[in-house]
Motif scaffolding. Structure first.
Motif, PDB file in Angstrom:
ATOM      1  N   GLN A 221       0.810  -1.218   0.000  1.00 49.47           N
ATOM      2  CA  GLN A 221       0.000   0.000   0.000  1.00 49.47           C
ATOM      3  C   GLN A 221       0.840   1.263   0.000  1.00 49.47           C
ATOM      4  O   GLN A 221       0.370   2.326  -0.406  1.00 49.47           O
ATOM      5  CB  GLN A 221      -0.939  -0.019   1.214  1.00 49.47           C
ATOM      6  CG  GLN A 221      -1.986  -1.121   1.165  1.00 49.47           C
ATOM      7  CD  GLN A 221      -2.689  -1.298   2.507  1.00 49.47           C
ATOM      8  OE1 GLN A 221      -2.138  -0.995   3.575  1.00 49.47           O
ATOM      9  NE2 GLN A 221      -3.925  -1.796   2.456  1.00 49.47           N
ATOM     10  N   THR A 222       2.068   1.162   0.459  1.00 54.86           N
ATOM     11  CA  THR A 222       2.910   2.361   0.596  1.00 54.86           C
ATOM     12  C   THR A 222       4.142   2.330  -0.296  1.00 54.86           C
ATOM     13  O   THR A 222       5.033   3.158  -0.145  1.00 54.86           O
ATOM     14  CB  THR A 222       3.375   2.493   2.054  1.00 54.86           C
ATOM     15  OG1 THR A 222       4.169   1.347   2.410  1.00 54.86           O
ATOM     16  CG2 THR A 222       2.196   2.611   3.004  1.00 54.86           C
ATOM     17  N   GLN A 223       4.229   1.368  -1.205  1.00 54.39           N
ATOM     18  CA  GLN A 223       5.462   1.171  -1.958  1.00 54.39           C
ATOM     19  C   GLN A 223       5.813   2.382  -2.814  1.00 54.39           C
ATOM     20  O   GLN A 223       4.953   3.160  -3.232  1.00 54.39           O
ATOM     21  CB  GLN A 223       5.353  -0.074  -2.832  1.00 54.39           C
ATOM     22  CG  GLN A 223       4.441   0.048  -4.016  1.00 54.39           C
ATOM     23  CD  GLN A 223       4.411  -1.246  -4.823  1.00 54.39           C
ATOM     24  OE1 GLN A 223       4.639  -2.335  -4.298  1.00 54.39           O
ATOM     25  NE2 GLN A 223       4.130  -1.140  -6.104  1.00 54.39           N
TER      26      GLN A 223
ATOM     27  N   ARG B 261      15.714  -0.221   1.815  1.00 56.00           N
ATOM     28  CA  ARG B 261      15.143  -1.289   2.633  1.00 56.00           C
ATOM     29  C   ARG B 261      13.890  -0.754   3.322  1.00 56.00           C
ATOM     30  O   ARG B 261      13.708   0.453   3.465  1.00 56.00           O
ATOM     31  CB  ARG B 261      16.146  -1.789   3.665  1.00 56.00           C
ATOM     32  CG  ARG B 261      16.711  -0.740   4.621  1.00 56.00           C
ATOM     33  CD  ARG B 261      17.868  -1.348   5.386  1.00 56.00           C
ATOM     34  NE  ARG B 261      18.505  -0.456   6.327  1.00 56.00           N
ATOM     35  CZ  ARG B 261      19.464   0.409   6.021  1.00 56.00           C
ATOM     36  NH1 ARG B 261      19.852   0.543   4.756  1.00 56.00           N
ATOM     37  NH2 ARG B 261      20.024   1.169   6.949  1.00 56.00           N
ATOM     38  N   CYS B 262      13.060  -1.677   3.763  1.00 53.15           N
ATOM     39  CA  CYS B 262      11.782  -1.292   4.369  1.00 53.15           C
ATOM     40  C   CYS B 262      11.649  -1.949   5.736  1.00 53.15           C
ATOM     41  O   CYS B 262      11.900  -3.147   5.892  1.00 53.15           O
ATOM     42  CB  CYS B 262      10.620  -1.712   3.464  1.00 53.15           C
ATOM     43  SG  CYS B 262       8.975  -1.398   4.161  1.00 53.15           S
ATOM     44  N   VAL B 263      11.263  -1.153   6.731  1.00 52.88           N
ATOM     45  CA  VAL B 263      10.934  -1.637   8.074  1.00 52.88           C
ATOM     46  C   VAL B 263       9.440  -1.447   8.240  1.00 52.88           C
ATOM     47  O   VAL B 263       8.941  -0.321   8.158  1.00 52.88           O
ATOM     48  CB  VAL B 263      11.706  -0.873   9.160  1.00 52.88           C
ATOM     49  CG1 VAL B 263      11.296  -1.364  10.550  1.00 52.88           C
ATOM     50  CG2 VAL B 263      13.208  -1.016   8.962  1.00 52.88           C
ATOM     51  N   THR B 264       8.708  -2.543   8.453  1.00 52.24           N
ATOM     52  CA  THR B 264       7.248  -2.456   8.503  1.00 52.24           C
ATOM     53  C   THR B 264       6.704  -3.258   9.674  1.00 52.24           C
ATOM     54  O   THR B 264       7.415  -4.088  10.263  1.00 52.24           O
ATOM     55  CB  THR B 264       6.637  -2.963   7.179  1.00 52.24           C
ATOM     56  OG1 THR B 264       5.231  -2.726   7.181  1.00 52.24           O
ATOM     57  CG2 THR B 264       6.900  -4.446   6.985  1.00 52.24           C
ATOM     58  N   THR B 265       5.458  -3.020   9.994  1.00 53.86           N
ATOM     59  CA  THR B 265       4.794  -3.732  11.083  1.00 53.86           C
ATOM     60  C   THR B 265       3.584  -4.480  10.523  1.00 53.86           C
ATOM     61  O   THR B 265       3.051  -4.139   9.462  1.00 53.86           O
ATOM     62  CB  THR B 265       4.316  -2.766  12.180  1.00 53.86           C
ATOM     63  OG1 THR B 265       3.358  -1.841  11.604  1.00 53.86           O
ATOM     64  CG2 THR B 265       5.473  -1.989  12.760  1.00 53.86           C
TER      65      THR B 265
ATOM     66  N   SER C 160       5.781  -7.183  -3.124  1.00 53.14           N
ATOM     67  CA  SER C 160       6.146  -5.769  -3.163  1.00 53.14           C
ATOM     68  C   SER C 160       7.652  -5.592  -3.009  1.00 53.14           C
ATOM     69  O   SER C 160       8.266  -4.759  -3.677  1.00 53.14           O
ATOM     70  CB  SER C 160       5.409  -5.007  -2.056  1.00 53.14           C
ATOM     71  OG  SER C 160       5.786  -3.642  -2.041  1.00 53.14           O
ATOM     72  N   MET C 161       8.255  -6.392  -2.137  1.00 55.74           N
ATOM     73  CA  MET C 161       9.711  -6.343  -1.973  1.00 55.74           C
ATOM     74  C   MET C 161      10.400  -6.695  -3.283  1.00 55.74           C
ATOM     75  O   MET C 161      11.367  -6.040  -3.698  1.00 55.74           O
ATOM     76  CB  MET C 161      10.140  -7.314  -0.871  1.00 55.74           C
ATOM     77  CG  MET C 161      11.651  -7.448  -0.723  1.00 55.74           C
ATOM     78  SD  MET C 161      12.160  -8.718   0.481  1.00 55.74           S
ATOM     79  CE  MET C 161      11.677 -10.213  -0.394  1.00 55.74           C
TER      80      MET C 161
ATOM     81  N   ALA D 267       4.649  -6.857 -13.291  1.00 58.32           N
ATOM     82  CA  ALA D 267       5.610  -5.971 -12.644  1.00 58.32           C
ATOM     83  C   ALA D 267       6.709  -6.755 -11.935  1.00 58.32           C
ATOM     84  O   ALA D 267       7.893  -6.398 -12.002  1.00 58.32           O
ATOM     85  CB  ALA D 267       4.886  -5.061 -11.648  1.00 58.32           C
ATOM     86  N   LEU D 268       6.327  -7.846 -11.261  1.00 60.86           N
ATOM     87  CA  LEU D 268       7.315  -8.670 -10.559  1.00 60.86           C
ATOM     88  C   LEU D 268       8.269  -9.322 -11.549  1.00 60.86           C
ATOM     89  O   LEU D 268       9.491  -9.335 -11.350  1.00 60.86           O
ATOM     90  CB  LEU D 268       6.599  -9.738  -9.730  1.00 60.86           C
ATOM     91  CG  LEU D 268       7.479 -10.760  -9.012  1.00 60.86           C
ATOM     92  CD1 LEU D 268       8.453 -10.061  -8.071  1.00 60.86           C
ATOM     93  CD2 LEU D 268       6.612 -11.755  -8.245  1.00 60.86           C
TER      94      LEU D 268
END
Length: 561
Positions: A73-75, A93-97, A111-112, A260-261
């Motif tokens: 949702q935030t990419q 890099r992404c740190v998410t909860t 998404s990664m 896309a992937l």
């Protein structure tokens, strides 16, 4: 807002928005994936707002994006990411909860992969406030997973590790991990690398209810041939079946994600859609894939631009390209001083956009005038030929049917001919003398080679090449050349006849000529003879059937005169 917050912001309090914005002021060591303190801070905000929070950092440890929602949702839009292809990671890099326990879901991992993130840290929240358990600070985080991409795996594109606690985030050298991964990606990329001067293409097609499976596969194969002719290499082909195209993205959401992937994983730098796209659809797919997206018409125009040799051919190709490009200028304002078209966005970008649009419109008007002059010039040439009372026969047919080769054989010429789509753009006329048993001198004919047709000939080409296509309508008769060795020769006949039926004037009589009979089985040849008993069957390369064809040409010339 100097530090924008992305994602779902509905219902957030001003104090919560400030907490999110303050994350931009945080900085962690570049050689660490993250720190326990930073992770707890992100988890605390996420617990407070009861939503996932995703924070993106660069390799210097700076926060570059904060969003409320999952990584999907935030990419970061793919067209804003560094483009390194399949040999490199993006450097982010992404740190998410996440609120529910368990390993990262497929959506987050996809998404990664789409963003080619260096790593993804997923923290499962306890759902409670900060407190101590068993002498250790568990805080807001119950479980931690770290995921990153991996090369040379058939089952999955990523690796997932479960950490015992937040302190484990500081144990390994993050930069060393990234560099080792990129070294592996580089080795894999070099092993699979295609020619440097060719576009690396993903070809994607959509089968709708109005076309048969065989027609769809034929169209897709033809699109692959067009890509090869234009100078690209098809790395992989995707297919989807829908009742009708999606109005915004043509394909369904799942297929767009898959596209896309795959674009990121194989290092494609171009996506070709085997159908025509609207400007809005083209832009939507480009935003989703992060690379250029072109449709079938644009590939054909590119081939024409490469093939054009004469001044007339270049003139008509430029006109076709500009007419195709004009409606696609909308939205390019974003690339011009970060402005877009419409209310509230006018500025330097809008001025540049309007200036470019007016310049193209003026150029189109000037080219249309030159094409009109070209029509008049070719009309005068035809009148001179007609004054000598020499019948003119135009060779028409699907592209790569062998028209130029046949003209070379009949007239002993050396016109450029190759096993390529659209090898000939400019009409070429040659005088041919055919001997009649009852005549003292050979009968003189004029044979004109024309541009090849194709299924769903783009309207821009029909308009731009009207001067060339007039050679067809003004001819006394037509020689319709068919490639009998092509599996879809019946459909090609129908396509050519459909285009001829749309001509402003009805062409003269048509002689059907099946070429390349040396490449087909006797069964296929007999079938064609049964369906088209009046046709001629030849091999322009091997010389088979040419004597019969010459006699049929004499009969055709006698008929039109």
């Amino acid at each position: 807002m100097s530090n924008p917050i992305y994602g779902n912001l509905k219902g957030l309090k001003p104090s919560q928005m400030k907490q999110l914005q303050r994350l931009y002021q945080q900085r962690i060591p570049g050689d660490r994936l993250t720190t326990p303190e930073f992770a707890q801070r992100v988890a605390a905000i996420s617990t407070d707002i009861s939503q996932a929070v995703s924070v993106y950092l660069d390799r210097r440890g700076r926060v570059i994006r904060v969003g409320v929602g999952t990584p999907r949702q935030t990419q970061i839009p793919l067209n804003e990411l560094p483009r390194y292809g399949s040999a490199r990671l993006s450097g982010i890099r992404c740190v998410t909860t996440q609120l529910k326990a368990g390993e990262p879901g497929a959506e987050a991992l996809t998404s990664m992969a789409m963003q080619r993130l260096d790593a993804l840290v997923v923290m499962t929240l306890t759902g409670e406030g900060f407190r101590r358990r068993g002498g250790g600070d568990t805080g807001y985080v119950k479980q931690v997973h770290v995921a990153h991409l991996v090369p040379n795996t058939e089952d999955t594109n990523w690796s997932i590790a479960t950490l015992p606690d937040l302190d484990a985030l500081e144990e390994d050298d993050f930069i060393e991990l990234v560099e080792s991964l990129e070294a592996e990606f580089e080795r894999e990329f070099v092993a699979q690398q295609v020619e440097d001067d060719r576009d690396r293409v993903l070809l994607v097609g959509l089968k709708t209810d109005d076309i048969t499976t065989q027609q769809f596969e034929d169209d897709l194969a033809e699109a692959g041939r067009l890509v090869d002719t234009a100078g690209g290499t098809v790395l992989q082909t995707l297919r989807q079946k829908r009742s009708r195209p999606h109005p915004q993205t043509v394909f369904g959401a799942g297929k767009v994600d898959e596209l896309a992937l795959l674009t990121q994983s194989v290092g494609a730098n171009l996506v070709v859609v085997a159908r025509d796209l609207s400007p809005a659809q083209e832009r939507s797919l480009e935003r989703a894939c992060g690379v250029r997206v072109v449709d079938r018409t644009e590939v054909i125009l590119d081939i024409f631009a490469q093939r054009a040799q004469s001044g007339a051919g270049k003139l008509q190709v430029e006109l076709a390209q500009l007419e195709y490009m004009l409606p696609r200028l909308v939205g390019r304002g974003q690339a011009m001083s970060r402005q877009g078209g419409g209310i509230g966005t006018r500025g330097p970008g809008e001025t540049k956009l309007e200036t470019e649009r007016r310049a193209i419109q003026r150029r189109i008007s000037r080219l249309q005038q030159e094409v009109t002059q070209l029509q008049a010039h070719r009309s005068r040439l035809r009148q001179k030929r007609q004054a000598h009372d020499v019948p003119t026969i135009a060779l028409v047919g699907y592209t790569n049917a062998g028209k130029s080769t046949l003209l070379n054989t009949l007239s002993n010429s050396d016109i450029y001919a190759a096993d390529q789509l659209f090898a000939t753009l400019d009409p070429t006329t040659r005088r041919v003398g055919i001997t009649d048993d009852d005549a003292i001198l050979p009968r003189q004919l004029l044979l004109t080679d024309t541009v090849g047709f194709i299924h769903d000939l783009p309207p821009a080409l029909v308009d731009a090449f009207r001067a060339t296509l007039e050679e067809v309508t003004e001819a006394d008769a037509l020689l319709h050349v068919v490639d009998l060795s092509h599996p879809a020769w019946i459909g090609q006949i129908q396509s050519v006849m459909g285009i001829l039926s749309q001509m402003p004037t009805i062409p003269g009589p048509i002689l059907l000529v099946f070429n390349k009979v040396d490449r087909v089985s006797s069964k296929a040849l007999e079938r064609a003879k049964e369906e088209y008993p009046q046709a001629a069957f030849i091999s322009a390369v091997e010389g088979f059937g040419l004597a019969t064809l010459r006699q049929r040409l004499l009969q055709l010339a006698d008929y039109v005169t």
